[in-house]
Enzyme design. Structure first.
Site, PDB file in Angstrom:
ATOM      1  CB  THR A 156      43.432  45.118  37.298  1.00  0.00           C
ATOM      2  OG1 THR A 156      43.385  46.163  37.782  1.00  0.00           O
ATOM      3  CG2 THR A 156      43.091  43.995  38.145  1.00  0.00           C
ATOM      4  CD  GLU A 215      39.058  46.036  38.777  1.00  0.00           C
ATOM      5  OE1 GLU A 215      38.830  45.019  37.920  1.00  0.00           O
ATOM      6  OE2 GLU A 215      40.027  46.304  38.359  1.00  0.00           O
ATOM      7  CE  LYS A 273      33.379  60.512  26.068  1.00  0.00           C
ATOM      8  NZ  LYS A 273      35.023  60.242  26.596  1.00  0.00           N
TER       9      LYS A 273
HETATM   10  P1  AMP Z   1      40.376  42.864  32.816  1.00  0.00           P
HETATM   11  O1  AMP Z   1      40.331  43.266  34.528  1.00  0.00           O
HETATM   12  O2  AMP Z   1      41.680  43.362  32.545  1.00  0.00           O
HETATM   13  O3  AMP Z   1      39.363  41.502  32.790  1.00  0.00           O
HETATM   14  O4  AMP Z   1      39.094  43.947  31.995  1.00  0.00           O
HETATM   15  C1  AMP Z   1      38.105  44.027  31.849  1.00  0.00           C
HETATM   16  C2  AMP Z   1      37.592  44.622  31.039  1.00  0.00           C
HETATM   17  O5  AMP Z   1      37.823  43.775  30.326  1.00  0.00           O
HETATM   18  C3  AMP Z   1      35.657  44.696  30.964  1.00  0.00           C
HETATM   19  O6  AMP Z   1      35.981  46.391  32.182  1.00  0.00           O
HETATM   20  C4  AMP Z   1      35.626  45.203  29.398  1.00  0.00           C
HETATM   21  O7  AMP Z   1      35.913  46.914  29.202  1.00  0.00           O
HETATM   22  C5  AMP Z   1      36.334  44.378  28.963  1.00  0.00           C
HETATM   23  N1  AMP Z   1      35.794  42.640  28.187  1.00  0.00           N
HETATM   24  C6  AMP Z   1      35.573  42.165  29.730  1.00  0.00           C
HETATM   25  N2  AMP Z   1      34.978  40.984  28.756  1.00  0.00           N
HETATM   26  C7  AMP Z   1      34.256  41.428  27.378  1.00  0.00           C
HETATM   27  C8  AMP Z   1      33.241  41.668  26.885  1.00  0.00           C
HETATM   28  N3  AMP Z   1      32.608  40.537  27.143  1.00  0.00           N
HETATM   29  N4  AMP Z   1      32.437  42.260  25.790  1.00  0.00           N
HETATM   30  C9  AMP Z   1      33.168  44.165  26.451  1.00  0.00           C
HETATM   31  N5  AMP Z   1      34.470  43.523  26.908  1.00  0.00           N
HETATM   32  C10 AMP Z   1      34.959  42.978  27.540  1.00  0.00           C
END
Ligand code: AMP
Length: 549
Positions: A188, A335, A445
């Protein structure tokens, strides 16, 4: 001291949860089911099983053993699907390389994972050549020519994929081993530092497949997966095992369509010619599918599509619903397996109006089975389930990653107090529907208020003439931070700063957002495109940098 354990009779089979067990039903019942690559090459599940044996034989001849890492750099293909099974089934580790990273990042991940053998599509051979001299563990390379000639190269070549497969025996005795064996790994790319390695065991993969399949298969209608569905991934197979869906499709015996490199016109044509009914992708790809279908005049109705990776903008959801698509959101992270919640509409759900239905489909959904999904305050106490109280999403489940590879501190931080901390802020309603408000680091914020960048983005995208939008916080002497919006106009639209502010002010009047959430006129920038990360998400880090320039 453990008590009351069942003592198995010595001959009882322990049945570890291994990737190979996902094939059992597929082979005994669905041997005649089809897998196709781009509609050009086609074979049956029983041949798929033979090819898994052949690939394992090819790799064994290259001295791939229990614990060896084998990297794959390919477009979504039958070869990728074969490696999803053959490599873990040997007890080796499948490393799905993110081919959209820079050559230097790929070099880091290949060295960090200790990849010894690489299966590489001809398109990525020049990149591998570039970094070859610095690859520390690499021994052999298998080139996937994909019907073309093998490109000239100086790599330690073992041969061409199909040529090696043709020579190899399909008989390979896949061994039994502990279900906690590392099956797959990938990286990641956080916003800081080196990419972090995430690994999943056989047990994780099987449990995740069962949990997601159980959720997807349980509704009587809508947002569901069933036997007659035709599956096509549109999330690159290097991205979190394409959310575990290829394993589910094979486990359930579904016709599977692998589209190769993503060319929107081809995806839309394949959907029609192969009768695809079920897919998943990030919001950006959905927009491309809509555009391509408009140009080609293709019908998209009935296509069930899970949107994940980022929040689905409501305007995009509406555009997809207008074309008769059944779009809904999944939530998770690299993760977490990844899927921990799905926005399936509750049984018998009758939306009050379109807007409410869109909101439900764009919400993050309800937790799937086997997931202890909590929204907590800083002391790990649950916040009220009233759809308003915000807290961090923390999780437990049998399939979450147990830590980052070789990064003990980051791993302990991830698992503080024995819950996996997502760093996502969310609210949960009485009905169990969760809505992600923001990433902890992306929330703005301003003036003592917390403004959700996701919410402001979705409201701006609802203004007529806006194609896409991203909102980030920029430092401000007086307010701490202020929101800044980057907006892409629809072709031929001339929406301006005032229209955006007026659009947002309506939501201030209805108390949906606070007045602090409205960007100042000089903090609304019209741009040609929004920069994206290697997995198609809005690159907020880059935008924050641009905002201060
Ligand atoms: P990654 O590990 O690169 O797949 O990123 C994961 C992150 O993507 C999560 O912690 C969220 O912040 C964001 N994410 C994934 N799915 C969604 C969703 N359906 N709505 C909003 N954020 C999402």
């Amino acid at each position: 001291m453990q008590e009351n354990l069942i003592t198995p009779t010595p001959s009882a089979y322990a049945f570890p949860l291994l990737v190979k067990q996902l094939l059992l039903n597929a082979m005994s019942i669905h041997g005649e089911q089809e897998i196709t690559y781009r509609g050009e090459r086609r074979y049956r599940f029983r041949q798929f099983r033979e090819r898994i044996g052949q690939l394992a034989s090819v790799l064994r001849a290259l001295n791939v053993r229990h614990g060896t890492t084998v990297a794959v750099m390919d477009w979504d293909s039958h070869r990728y699907l074969e490696s999803y099974f053959a490599i873990p089934m040997m007890g080796a580790t499948l490393f799905t390389v993110n081919v959209r990273l820079s050559a230097q990042q790929i070099l880091y991940t290949l060295n960090d994972s200790k990849a010894e053998v690489i299966l590489v599509h001809a398109d990525f051979v020049p990149m591998l050549e570039e970094i070859k001299a610095e690859l520390k563990s690499l021994r052999r390379v298998i080139v996937i020519a994909d019907g073309e000639a093998v490109p000239a190269n100086t790599l330690p070549l073992a041969g061409e994929y199909e040529a090696l497969m043709d020579q190899a025996s399909a008989d390979f005795d896949f061994p039994e081993f502990d279900e906690r064996t590392k099956a797959a790994t990938f990286y990641t790319t956080g916003t800081t530092g080196d990419p972090k390695g995430v690994a999943y065991s056989h047990r994780d993969i099987v449990m995740h497949a069962m949990s997601t399949a159980m959720s997807l298969c349980s509704p009587r209608e809508g947002q569901r997966l069933h036997r007659e569905d035709v599956y096509m991934p549109i999330t690159p197979m290097f991205h979190v095992l394409a959310w575990g869906m290829p394993y589910i499709a094979i486990m359930l015996g579904l016709k599977t369509v692998l589209p190769g490199r993503y060319i929107p016109e081809r995806l839309v044509s394949l959907r029609e010619s192969e009768g695809v009914t079920f897919s998943h992708c990030v919001p950006t790809i959905l927009q491309m599918l809509l555009d391509a279908s408009d140009v080609q005049g293709k019908d998209l109705s009935g296509w069930k599509l899970i949107i994940g990776g980022s929040a689905m903008p409501p305007a995009l959801c509406e555009a997809a619903l207008d074309r008769g698509m059944d779009v809904f959101t999944a939530y998770g992270m690299s993760e977490t397996g990844p899927i921990v919640s799905l926005a399936q509409l509750p049984p018998g759900y009758q939306p009050k109006d379109r807007q409410e239905e869109v909101r439900m489909r764009c919400a993050t959904g309800r937790p799937v089975p086997f997931v202890d999904f909590r929204i907590v305050d800083g002391n790990l106490n649950d916040v009220a389930r009233d759809g308003k109280q915000q807290g961090e999403v923390v999780l437990r489940s049998p399939f979450l990653t147990k830590g980052y590879v070789g990064k003990p501190e980051a791993s302990e931080e991830l698992w503080a107090a024995s819950y996996l901390h997502t760093q996502d802020i969310a609210v949960m309603g009485q009905d169990g529907f969760v809505r992600i408000v923001d990433r902890i680091k992306d929330v703005i914020k301003t003036g003592g208020e917390w403004v959700s960048s996701i919410e402001v983005e979705s409201l701006i995208t609802g203004v007529a003439g806006v194609q896409e939008c991203a909102v980030v916080g920029v430092r401000d002497e007086k307010w701490g931070e202020r929101p800044m919006a980057f907006v892409v106009r629809k072709p031929d639209a001339n929406v301006g700063v005032e229209a955006i502010r007026d659009g947002l002010m309506q939501h201030v009047d209805s108390k949906r957002i606070s007045k602090y959430a409205v960007p100042d006129p000089d903090r609304i920038a019209f741009v040609a495109e929004i920069p994206k990360t290697s997995v198609g998400k809005i690159n907020k880090k880059l935008l924050r940098e641009r905002a201060v320039q």
